[in-house]
Design an enzyme around this catalytic site. Structure first.
Site, short mmCIF file in Angstrom:
data_model
loop_
_atom_site.label_atom_id
_atom_site.label_comp_id
_atom_site.label_asym_id
_atom_site.label_seq_id
_atom_site.Cartn_x
_atom_site.Cartn_y
_atom_site.Cartn_z
CB CYS A 215 -59.59 -36.89 12.49
SG CYS A 215 -58.69 -35.81 13.74
CG HIS B 172 -63.03 -35.10 11.25
ND1 HIS B 172 -63.35 -35.19 12.89
CD2 HIS B 172 -61.78 -34.44 11.27
CE1 HIS B 172 -62.00 -35.00 13.31
NE2 HIS B 172 -61.46 -34.31 12.51
CG ASN C 284 -60.71 -32.16 15.84
OD1 ASN C 284 -61.20 -33.29 15.85
ND2 ASN C 284 -59.62 -31.97 14.87
N1 ACO Z 1 -55.04 -17.26 19.24
C1 ACO Z 1 -54.54 -16.18 18.71
N2 ACO Z 1 -53.17 -16.34 17.64
C2 ACO Z 1 -53.09 -17.63 17.32
C3 ACO Z 1 -53.58 -18.78 17.88
C4 ACO Z 1 -54.75 -18.75 18.90
N3 ACO Z 1 -55.22 -19.52 19.38
N4 ACO Z 1 -53.09 -19.58 17.41
C5 ACO Z 1 -51.96 -19.36 16.49
N5 ACO Z 1 -52.21 -17.94 16.43
C6 ACO Z 1 -51.19 -16.94 15.81
C7 ACO Z 1 -49.68 -17.57 15.32
O1 ACO Z 1 -48.76 -17.49 16.51
C8 ACO Z 1 -49.56 -16.80 14.21
O2 ACO Z 1 -49.05 -15.60 14.59
P1 ACO Z 1 -47.84 -14.88 13.95
O3 ACO Z 1 -48.51 -14.55 12.42
O4 ACO Z 1 -47.47 -13.61 14.48
O5 ACO Z 1 -46.71 -15.98 13.84
C9 ACO Z 1 -50.87 -16.57 13.56
O6 ACO Z 1 -51.90 -16.74 14.65
C10 ACO Z 1 -51.40 -17.20 12.27
O7 ACO Z 1 -51.02 -18.52 12.66
P2 ACO Z 1 -51.58 -19.78 11.43
O8 ACO Z 1 -51.21 -21.12 12.14
O9 ACO Z 1 -50.98 -19.28 10.02
O10 ACO Z 1 -53.15 -19.66 11.55
P3 ACO Z 1 -54.12 -20.20 10.62
O11 ACO Z 1 -54.95 -19.11 9.83
O12 ACO Z 1 -53.59 -21.08 9.65
O13 ACO Z 1 -55.12 -20.64 11.49
C11 ACO Z 1 -55.47 -23.00 12.05
C12 ACO Z 1 -54.69 -22.00 12.08
C13 ACO Z 1 -56.93 -22.78 12.88
C14 ACO Z 1 -55.04 -24.21 12.88
C15 ACO Z 1 -55.56 -23.48 10.68
O14 ACO Z 1 -54.45 -23.81 10.08
C16 ACO Z 1 -56.44 -24.76 10.22
O15 ACO Z 1 -57.76 -24.75 10.55
N6 ACO Z 1 -55.70 -25.93 10.24
C17 ACO Z 1 -56.72 -27.06 9.88
C18 ACO Z 1 -55.86 -28.09 10.73
C19 ACO Z 1 -56.82 -28.56 11.53
O16 ACO Z 1 -58.30 -28.20 11.71
N7 ACO Z 1 -56.44 -29.54 12.46
C20 ACO Z 1 -57.03 -30.26 13.25
C21 ACO Z 1 -56.67 -31.76 13.28
S1 ACO Z 1 -56.55 -32.47 11.80
C22 ACO Z 1 -57.94 -32.75 11.58
O17 ACO Z 1 -58.88 -32.97 12.26
C23 ACO Z 1 -58.47 -32.86 9.99
#
Ligand code: ACO
Length: 322
Positions: free
Chosen positions: A113, A249, A279
């Site tokens: 990224c 980004h 993304n």
């Molecule tokens: N729809 C519904 N539920 C979902 C989904 C989905 N698409 N994806 C995950 N869940 C569920 C999980 O299974 C979990 O369920 P559980 O509690 O029963 O186990 C619950 O949602 C919470 O999951 P988390 O991973 O803790 O969700 P979080 O609130 O952290 O959000 C996210 C996830 C959006 C990916 C967040 O961690 C984030 O924004 N991370 C940054 C990473 C990023 O943006 N990466 C992109 C690439 S890196 C970059 O470009 C910088």
């Protein structure tokens, strides 16, 4: 003093729009879940057979036209991509052939990224050293090809697209500072493990997909981006209020919002396209920049901070006067 200045910008998005509701037909998710956590409403997905180079070519042609250049005027081509058409030749070489340029050095940069920041900073060094006069710098991705469409935690995040800039020397305006960093100890937090050498069996079995520990990536991204802002301002001697535009980004509106807050910027000064593009990894910054140039928000002479964070981890920034 001379600067490496962006002379023209271009971008390209595949036609197919995939909304959050569309994804809810494939995996157990909802628009509410995706939008509230990421700010993403929809993304573009490349058609079958449409490659990273196809997207890069369209974006490059638009950037060349905006800069008033022909492909033959270009003496350096750098493509930032983590989804190259082939293992080799580089996508930059494939692009060079498409554009009808011969002889210019052409190579890919792999910094996920942060790829476009790495590529533009590299081009700047070529230009300032006199090794090149006019560079084409592209970020292009078909992330849909490395997404596991059965994994709801990653497939909702990514999209396909390309952005490009033509860079040349200028006496007055251009890149003020660039900073690049990496820390490979975080290699397993965000990765596609299948490859040529370490896990060729994963590649052969069609299992080369994005794996991400989302929470940890989120925390690291926010902290690191804070430091990037401080570093860019300290090196340039500029104050927060001198920065008119933030082109981050586009991973997630919560990460973007945290960086804007650090800069004391209102969200009106932040270019956000993640809602429509998802993304697009190395393509996201030049795509967002082109959108804001073309809709008239970013104007000649404006001070712009570009910043990125991604797999590796890699991170970096470019501060410029457009
Ligand atoms: N729809 C519904 N539920 C979902 C989904 C989905 N698409 N994806 C995950 N869940 C569920 C999980 O299974 C979990 O369920 P559980 O509690 O029963 O186990 C619950 O949602 C919470 O999951 P988390 O991973 O803790 O969700 P979080 O609130 O952290 O959000 C996210 C996830 C959006 C990916 C967040 O961690 C984030 O924004 N991370 C940054 C990473 C990023 O943006 N990466 C992109 C690439 S890196 C970059 O470009 C910088």
């Amino acid at each position: 003093m001379t600067y490496a200045r962006i002379l023209g910008t271009g971008s390209y998005l595949p036609e197919k729009v995939v909304t959050n509701d569309d994804l809810a037909q494939i995996v157990d998710t909802s628009h509410e879940w995706i939008y509230s956590r990421t700010g993403i409403r929809e993304r573009r997905i490349a058609a079958e057979g449409q490659t990273t180079c196809d997207l890069a070519e369209q974006a490059s042609r638009a950037a060349l036209a905006a800069a008033g250049c022909e492909a033959g005027d270009i003496d350096l081509i750098i493509v930032a991509t983590t989804t190259p058409d082939r293992i080799f030749p580089s996508t930059a070489c494939l692009l060079q052939e498409r554009l009808g340029n011969r002889g210019a050095p052409a190579f890919d940069v792999q910094a996920v990224c942060t790829g476009f920041i790495y590529a533009l900073a590299t081009a700047e060094k070529f230009l300032r050293s006199g090794s090149a006069q006019r560079a084409l710098v592209v970020g292009a991705e078909t992330m849909s090809r490395i997404v596991d469409w059965n994994d709801r935690s990653t497939c909702v995040l990514f999209g396909d697209g390309a952005g490009a800039v033509v860079v040349g020397m200028d006496e007055e305006f251009g890149i003020i500072s660039s900073h690049l960093h990496a820390d490979g100890t975080y290699k397993d937090l965000l990765t596609v493990a299948g490859g040529v050498s370490e896990h060729p069996e994963i590649l052969r079995n069609g299992g080369a997909h994005i794996l991400m520990r989302g929470n940890e990536v989120f925390r690291m991204a926010v902290t690191t981006l804070d430091n990037i802002v401080e570093e860019a301002l300290a090196a340039s001697g500029l104050d927060r209020k001198d920065v008119q535009w933030l082109v981050p980004h586009q991973a997630n509106t919560r990460i973007i919002g945290a960086t804007a807050k650090r800069l004391g910027m209102s969200m009106d000064q932040v270019i956000v396209t993640v809602d429509r593009h998802g993304n697009t990894s190395g393509a996201s910054i030049p795509l967002a920049f082109d959108v804001a140039v073309r809709d008239g928000r970013i104007r000649r002479g404006d001070t712009v901070l570009m910043e990125g964070f991604g797999g590796g981890f890699t991170w970096g920034s470019i501060l410029l006067r457009y």
